[in-house]
Design an enzyme around this catalytic site. Structure first.
Site, PDB file in Angstrom:
ATOM      1  N   SER A 186     -10.585   1.712  14.103  1.00 22.01           N
ATOM      2  CA  SER A 186      -9.849   0.643  13.425  1.00 22.01           C
ATOM      3  C   SER A 186      -9.493  -0.495  14.387  1.00 22.01           C
ATOM      4  O   SER A 186      -9.547  -1.669  14.020  1.00 22.01           O
ATOM      5  CB  SER A 186      -8.640   1.217  12.679  1.00 22.01           C
ATOM      6  N   CYS A 221      -3.330  -3.692   4.467  1.00 26.81           N
ATOM      7  CA  CYS A 221      -2.373  -4.677   5.002  1.00 26.81           C
ATOM      8  C   CYS A 221      -2.731  -6.110   4.632  1.00 26.81           C
ATOM      9  O   CYS A 221      -2.067  -7.057   5.067  1.00 26.81           O
ATOM     10  CB  CYS A 221      -2.279  -4.533   6.524  1.00 26.81           C
ATOM     11  N   THR A 272       3.315   4.044  15.723  1.00 25.81           N
ATOM     12  CA  THR A 272       3.074   2.766  15.033  1.00 25.81           C
ATOM     13  C   THR A 272       3.577   2.806  13.585  1.00 25.81           C
ATOM     14  O   THR A 272       3.037   2.125  12.723  1.00 25.81           O
ATOM     15  CB  THR A 272       1.577   2.368  15.080  1.00 25.81           C
ATOM     16  N   GLU A 299       0.855  -1.187   0.000  1.00 28.54           N
ATOM     17  CA  GLU A 299       0.000   0.000   0.000  1.00 28.54           C
ATOM     18  C   GLU A 299       0.890   1.236   0.000  1.00 28.54           C
ATOM     19  O   GLU A 299       0.432   2.333   0.285  1.00 28.54           O
ATOM     20  CB  GLU A 299      -0.972  -0.012   1.176  1.00 28.54           C
ATOM     21  N   HIS A 343      -1.885 -10.052  12.163  1.00 28.15           N
ATOM     22  CA  HIS A 343      -1.403  -8.800  11.570  1.00 28.15           C
ATOM     23  C   HIS A 343      -1.138  -7.862  12.746  1.00 28.15           C
ATOM     24  O   HIS A 343      -1.994  -7.709  13.627  1.00 28.15           O
ATOM     25  CB  HIS A 343      -2.469  -8.217  10.641  1.00 28.15           C
TER      26      HIS A 343
END
Ligand code: COA
Length: 390
Positions: free
Chosen positions: A201, A111, A152, A79, A233
């Protein structure tokens, strides 16, 4: 037919910033980053690395000449692609001297891209059993300086060779997957940084996991105690734990302990690299395989893939006898050991030093980047790549 992971390699840039020091600079308690988020170090990509070079460097370490002859499909999940038209797969195909009679493409779904690539590879190999497919998951996670997502960020790539009769892990046939149109994380084409609704999210990630898990149990008749470990993930290492905890009461305390211990091991590499988006799940798998030395052949490993926007999938693999002999533990240990810490000031400077977007040419100094494959500049709107081993 048994299809799965024959080889798995990884690359991350040679620079990192310490999360304790980033926390101090941002006026945040260090424990928020190291415990609350679960990150120790964050990879910092220099201007001479992009998603193409990270992936090419990851694959360079695992492919031999015979693989390059047999690969007939390169699928690049990302991405942080560098071009709206030409696929990143074509660049890697050239940089690694893969035989010309191959397909090379790029796939995108946040992802989830590398998982889509693996599933596509499985279908291709089922029809063409002699084929080997190179699957790449490569990204640079950029949220911006002083943003909620800054802690992050990260950069890196995982390369996997998918084949029939694989040496590391057979991917089982049954999997469950889910798509829902939501805006939890996205990056409009005009922005080089992602937009994210962090809390939403997190909620969606957990909800997707629960939904695919329930469906998986119905579809397969298997339960949590049939798993040696579940890899997730990992946008940050606390995230998967939050999802795992929601199902742990389905099993005895012994199984809970096994899954929790193995989860921790599976997050070690990610804790020291940061988010690498589509490669994150596979970096977690690599962490488990390479760091848990007594993992038994025949063990079932669960893999939960999540790509914001959103698509989620739960699938599984069974470890092959002697799988450890086919890992690249030494290469990856050396890679981690040879990294250099940069100060928060250096990180900020590197972060802001980006390739021109106004069409001008640039020549980059690649001597300071120890990677074999680098971006050496831009000429006439074309990124220039160098494989120093040539
Ligand atoms: N010691 C220990 N833990 C602490 C702490 C301290 N001093 N201070 C805060 N924490 C904990 C919080 O309790 C919280 O834990 P919890 O999530 O288990 O409740 C955690 O640290 C994060 O704190 P929070 O206030 O929620 O952080 P934030 O508002 O800065 O947002 C993210 C965190 C992850 C949502 C944000 O970084 C983000 O948007 N990331 C990008 C999006 C993303 O990764 N999405 C995941 C799905 S793909």
């Amino acid at each position: 037919m048994n299809i799965g992971i024959d080889k798995i390699g990884f690359y991350t840039p040679h620079l990192f910033v310490d999360m304790n020091k980033l926390a101090v600079a941002r006026n945040v308690e260090p424990e928020k980053f190291t415990i609350g988020i679960g990150q120790e170090k964050m990879a910092v990509p220099p201007i001479t690395q992009d998603s193409v070079t990270l992936a090419a460097n990851a694959a360079l370490g695992i492919l031999d000449d015979q693989d390059k002859e047999q690969i007939d499909f390169v699928i690049f999940g990302t991405e942080s692609g560098i071009d709206h038209s030409k696929s990143a797969g074509v660049y890697v195909h050239e940089l690694l001297d893969i035989n010309p009679y191959a397909r090379s493409i790029e796939v995108k779904q946040a992802c989830y891209g590398a998982t889509a690539a693996i599933q596509m590879a499985k279908g291709h190999i089922a029809l063409n059993p002699e084929s080997k497919v190179l699957v790449l998951g490569s990204d640079i996670a950029r949220y911006g300086l002083n943003t909620g997502g800054e802690s992050t960020q990260g950069a890196g790539a995982v390369a996997m060779l998918i084949s029939a009769n694989p040496k590391v892990m057979v991917l089982e046939e049954k999997s469950t997957y889910l798509t829902k149109d939501i805006m939890d994380f996205w990056r409009p084409v005009y922005s080089d940084k992602a937009f994210v609704d962090g809390r939403f999210s997190n909620e969606q990630y957990i909800s997707f996991f629960q939904q695919v898990w329930e469906r998986y149990k119905e579809k397969t008749g298997l339960g949590l105690d049939d798993f040696e470990a579940i890899c997730y993930h990992l946008p940050y290492t606390k995230m998967g734990l939050k999802a795992l905890r929601t199902v742990l009461d389905e099993v005895t305390e012994d199984v809970q302990e096994r899954l929790t211990t193995n989860y921790k091991i599976s997050t070690t590499y990610n804790r020291n690299v940061g988010n690498i988006y589509t490669g994150s799940l596979y970096l977690s798998l690599l962490s488990l395989l390479e760091l848990k030395e007594d993992l038994q052949a025949g063990s079932r490993i669960g893999l939960f893939s999540y790509g914001s926007g959103a698509v989620g999938e739960l699938f599984t693999g069974i470890l092959k006898p002697n799988y450890r002999e086919h890992l690249f533990v030494e290469t990856h240990t050396k890679l981690f050991d040879s990294r250099r810490e940069v100060s928060v000031e250096e990180y900020e400077e590197i972060f802001q030093n980006t390739l021109p977007t106004d069409g001008s040419n640039i020549e980059l100094d690649i001597e300071n980047d120890p990677a074999h494959i680098c971006v050496s500049g831009v000429i006439e709107h074309m990124r220039q790549y160098v494989n120093k081993l040539r």
